[in-house]
Write an enzyme that holds these catalytic residues in place. Sequence first.
Site, mmCIF file in Angstrom:
data_model
loop_
_atom_site.group_PDB
_atom_site.id
_atom_site.type_symbol
_atom_site.label_atom_id
_atom_site.label_comp_id
_atom_site.label_asym_id
_atom_site.label_seq_id
_atom_site.Cartn_x
_atom_site.Cartn_y
_atom_site.Cartn_z
ATOM 1 N N GLU A 94 0.863 -1.180 0.000
ATOM 2 C CA GLU A 94 0.000 0.000 0.000
ATOM 3 C C GLU A 94 0.899 1.229 0.000
ATOM 4 O O GLU A 94 1.780 1.370 0.841
ATOM 5 C CB GLU A 94 -0.918 0.019 1.224
ATOM 6 N N ASP A 124 -4.652 9.772 8.975
ATOM 7 C CA ASP A 124 -3.289 9.373 9.326
ATOM 8 C C ASP A 124 -2.894 9.798 10.731
ATOM 9 O O ASP A 124 -3.186 10.913 11.164
ATOM 10 C CB ASP A 124 -2.284 9.970 8.331
#
Length: 262
Positions: free
Chosen positions: A51, A62
């Site tokens: 990924e 994130d």
Amino acid sequence: MGKSKLDAVLKEKTQAKKPIFVPYIMAGDGGIDNLNKRIQFLEEAGASAVELGIPFSDPVADGPVIQDAGQRALANKTTIGSVLEALESEKSQRNIPVVLMTYINPVWKYGFEQFARDCSQAGVDGIIIPDIPMEEEDDVASSLTQHDIAFIRLAAMTSTEDRLERIAKRSEGFLYAVSVTGTTGERAQHENDAFHFLEKLKQISHVPVLAGFGISTAERARELSAACDGVVVGSKIVQLFEQGDEDGIHSLIRESIGEKVI
């Protein structure tokens, strides 16, 4: 190439009852020139797919480690275009599937159709867009389908039963199970109901189910893989690359999939 390649690789793992391990790295962190080297290293270490994060100025999903990596990548002037150019340059030498993780704003600016076409040209096999609601994804989904790129959906523990079933029905490649609440990153305490959540997704998903977010040890990866088909590990991989600890990455991957490290 594309969705069919990702499907074939993951199917081979699940049929052999081997856990899937997908490491996450931030494209451009450490320099765009090192991108293909890192992908090759992860493939040789035993990763099933990679990924690849595209740096963005407002990364809502994130945690701090990946946010910092994104800032380093942005400082290196990393863009969607430069990432795709790097991927295309070694497409013929790359065997491992590559999945891009990006946010909807840069994709919208790039243009859905152009983005899908350029991803296909670069040998991208799947796309994750964590901040696009299912109700607003039809245009980008149509473009990705046209170019045989898997549109990987995220399933959150906070979603209703009905919503989870609709997400599972739409997901391609694999179903990305957000096995903790909040953003990515290591967790000192993991929710015990993660196992129940993963087992529930396994019952309703027609594609492999991978647990992600908050996995930082091989032990935790093996525990979660017992309830689903494998894991995605991001912050720990990014951290180890930043520290220059490739041996640590190799050990983490090998131990997570149950292989002895020699």
